[in-house]
Motif scaffolding. Structure first.
Motif, PDB file in Angstrom:
ATOM      1  N   THR A   1     -40.319  43.053  44.524  1.00  0.00           N
ATOM      2  CA  THR A   1     -40.920  43.941  45.531  1.00  0.00           C
ATOM      3  C   THR A   1     -40.845  45.390  45.081  1.00  0.00           C
ATOM      4  N   LEU A   2     -39.701  45.808  44.527  1.00  0.00           N
ATOM      5  CA  LEU A   2     -39.586  47.172  44.021  1.00  0.00           C
ATOM      6  C   LEU A   2     -40.586  47.426  42.908  1.00  0.00           C
TER       7      LEU A   2
ATOM      8  N   ILE B   1     -29.817  47.588  44.936  1.00  0.00           N
ATOM      9  CA  ILE B   1     -30.627  47.200  46.084  1.00  0.00           C
ATOM     10  C   ILE B   1     -30.350  45.742  46.438  1.00  0.00           C
TER      11      ILE B   1
ATOM     12  N   ALA C   1     -38.474  52.881  46.201  1.00  0.00           N
ATOM     13  CA  ALA C   1     -39.774  53.165  45.595  1.00  0.00           C
ATOM     14  C   ALA C   1     -40.319  54.501  46.096  1.00  0.00           C
TER      15      ALA C   1
ATOM     16  N   ILE D   1     -35.408  47.203  36.100  1.00  0.00           N
ATOM     17  CA  ILE D   1     -34.879  46.483  37.260  1.00  0.00           C
ATOM     18  C   ILE D   1     -34.279  45.184  36.761  1.00  0.00           C
TER      19      ILE D   1
ATOM     20  N   ASP E   1     -34.788  48.089  51.352  1.00  0.00           N
ATOM     21  CA  ASP E   1     -34.189  48.875  50.267  1.00  0.00           C
ATOM     22  C   ASP E   1     -35.222  49.162  49.186  1.00  0.00           C
ATOM     23  N   ALA E   2     -35.938  48.116  48.777  1.00  0.00           N
ATOM     24  CA  ALA E   2     -36.913  48.259  47.694  1.00  0.00           C
ATOM     25  C   ALA E   2     -38.000  49.266  48.053  1.00  0.00           C
TER      26      ALA E   2
ATOM     27  N   TYR F   1     -31.813  58.086  48.577  1.00  0.00           N
ATOM     28  CA  TYR F   1     -31.926  56.657  48.865  1.00  0.00           C
ATOM     29  C   TYR F   1     -30.645  56.126  49.499  1.00  0.00           C
TER      30      TYR F   1
END
Length: 408
Positions: free
Chosen positions: A26-27, A293, A319, A17, A314-315, A341
């Motif tokens: 967060t992801l 994202i 995930a 990431i 999004d995250a 996604y």
């Protein structure tokens, strides 16, 4: 696509990431129990990245996502839960008020400072054995192969190469990952910039959030802890710059007028920040071995405080898609996996982008037919329950497909 023997190449990580801000972190946090090895690549040292003086309106859905990750009990005591939202057209007296019982919830949303969210996320990631935090690290080049991505980094001043099955761009509106991949964007810059400042009022804010629409642009007032609030005040570019540079006493006098004098004497805490606003949507959020994202994929006007929440959603969605693919033995970098996604989030983000654009355009003018239309719209919000509930669900993130994390 199932993993094949040709895919069994030695990888350093399953995914990398790029961007260790709130959305990227967060992801990474959402993938703690996924069985995937994660590299979180951040260019700024922690002390700099945490120090950003912004606060965000955090939706009920985002709160539930953080709860599903397992960090909400650390965040909630440090933020404000607002118990009412007031929506008004300048100083027009017919105000729309939203209250938690209209949704059957204990609040309508939260105001969280950047440092609180990112500090909690960073501390949580230290407990995640599957996450490696590469910082300060800058991506020099990403070379996309059939079965992996080779990334050249400058890590702590030294060149390093890593291989990963998937690269995720979470590196903001000017995403270098997106640009290098040749993904095009559509949208437009607004004629406006936002002035952001933290204020200490004489009177209590009572955990009420305000959205006041003026012909110059919307003004959000977000309640903070310790009886402070943050304003996000939209003006045409030149006027925004003038407001930033205005003498502090004059600035506070103007602010007192534009907030209706309801807070009493005001004190400015810290600097005034300014940023231009734009609407942006990528042609696509994914390519083979690449996903975007947050602000790297889209951007909207800050009216109604939706931007950060779209990125958090999004995250959580990505995930979920990646974890499901991993459980099913699929290649997480395969475009057919990543399309799930993109299809999910692109459509829902379009709704919010259109909603915020509509709000800004219909309220940021004094054209009489539009004034009549918008005040009729406010009347409907006050008096027609299904319309009011729909607007509330949209603002709080409770419309659309919820990620599984928000239901845990």
């Amino acid at each position: 696509m199932l993993l094949t023997p040709t895919s069994e190449i030695k990888l350093d990580y399953d995914l990398a990431i790029v961007g260790g801000g709130i959305v990227g972190a967060t992801l990474a946090a959402a993938l703690k129990d996924s069985g995937l090895s994660v590299a979180l690549i951040e260019a700024q040292v922690e002390s700099v990245s945490v120090a950003k003086g912004r606060a965000y309106a955090i939706s009920l859905l985002s709160g539930r996502i953080f709860d599903g990750i397992g960090i909400w009990d650390k965040i909630e005591p440090q933020i404000t839960t607002y118990q009412q939202v007031q929506l008004s057209d300048a100083d027009y007296p017919k105000i729309v008020q939203f209250h938690p019982p209209e949704l059957g919830t204990n609040g309508l949303g939260y105001t969280a400072e950047h440092r609180v969210l990112l500090t909690v996320l960073q501390e949580f990631l230290q407990t995640c054995p599957n996450v490696s935090y590469l910082c300060p690290a800058e991506v020099i080049k990403a070379d996309y192969q059939k079965d992996f991505v080779e990334i050249q980094l400058r890590l702590n001043g030294e060149l390093k190469t890593i291989k990963t099955r998937l690269l995720v761009g979470a590196d903001g509106a000017k995403s270098r990952i997106r640009q290098a991949a040749g993904i095009k964007t559509h949208g437009w810059p607004y004629w406006q910039s936002c002035v952001v400042a933290t204020i200490k009022p004489e009177k209590p804010h009572n955990n009420v959030a305000y959205e006041r629409f003026w012909p110059s642009g919307p003004m959000g007032v977000l309640p903070l802890t310790e009886n402070r609030f943050q304003i996000v005040w939209t003006w045409p570019h030149a006027e925004a710059k003038a407001m930033q540079e205005l003498d502090e006493t004059e600035f506070l006098q103007k602010l007192e007028y534009y907030t209706g004098g309801k807070f009493g004497k005001l004190e400015l805490l810290g600097d005034r920040y300014i940023f231009p606003v734009q609407l942006m949507q990528c042609d696509r959020y994914t390519l083979p071995r690449l996903a975007l994202i947050g602000d790297a994929a889209h951007g909207c006007h800050p009216v109604a405080g939706q931007g950060m929440n779209l990125g958090i959603r999004d995250a959580a969605a990505l995930a979920q898609i990646l974890q499901t693919a991993q459980q099913n033995g699929e290649d997480i970098g395969n475009i057919q996996v990543l399309k799930h996604y993109e299809t999910w989030r692109k459509r829902e983000n379009w709704v919010i982008l259109g909603f915020t654009d509509f709000l800004d355009r219909i309220f940021s003018n004094q054209f009489l037919p539009l004034v009549i239309i918008r005040r009729f719209g406010l009347w409907m919000l006050r008096n027609i329950t299904p319309i009011k509930k729909y607007a509330l669900q949209l603002m709080t993130g409770l419309r659309g497909r919820p990620p599984q994390l928000s239901q845990m």
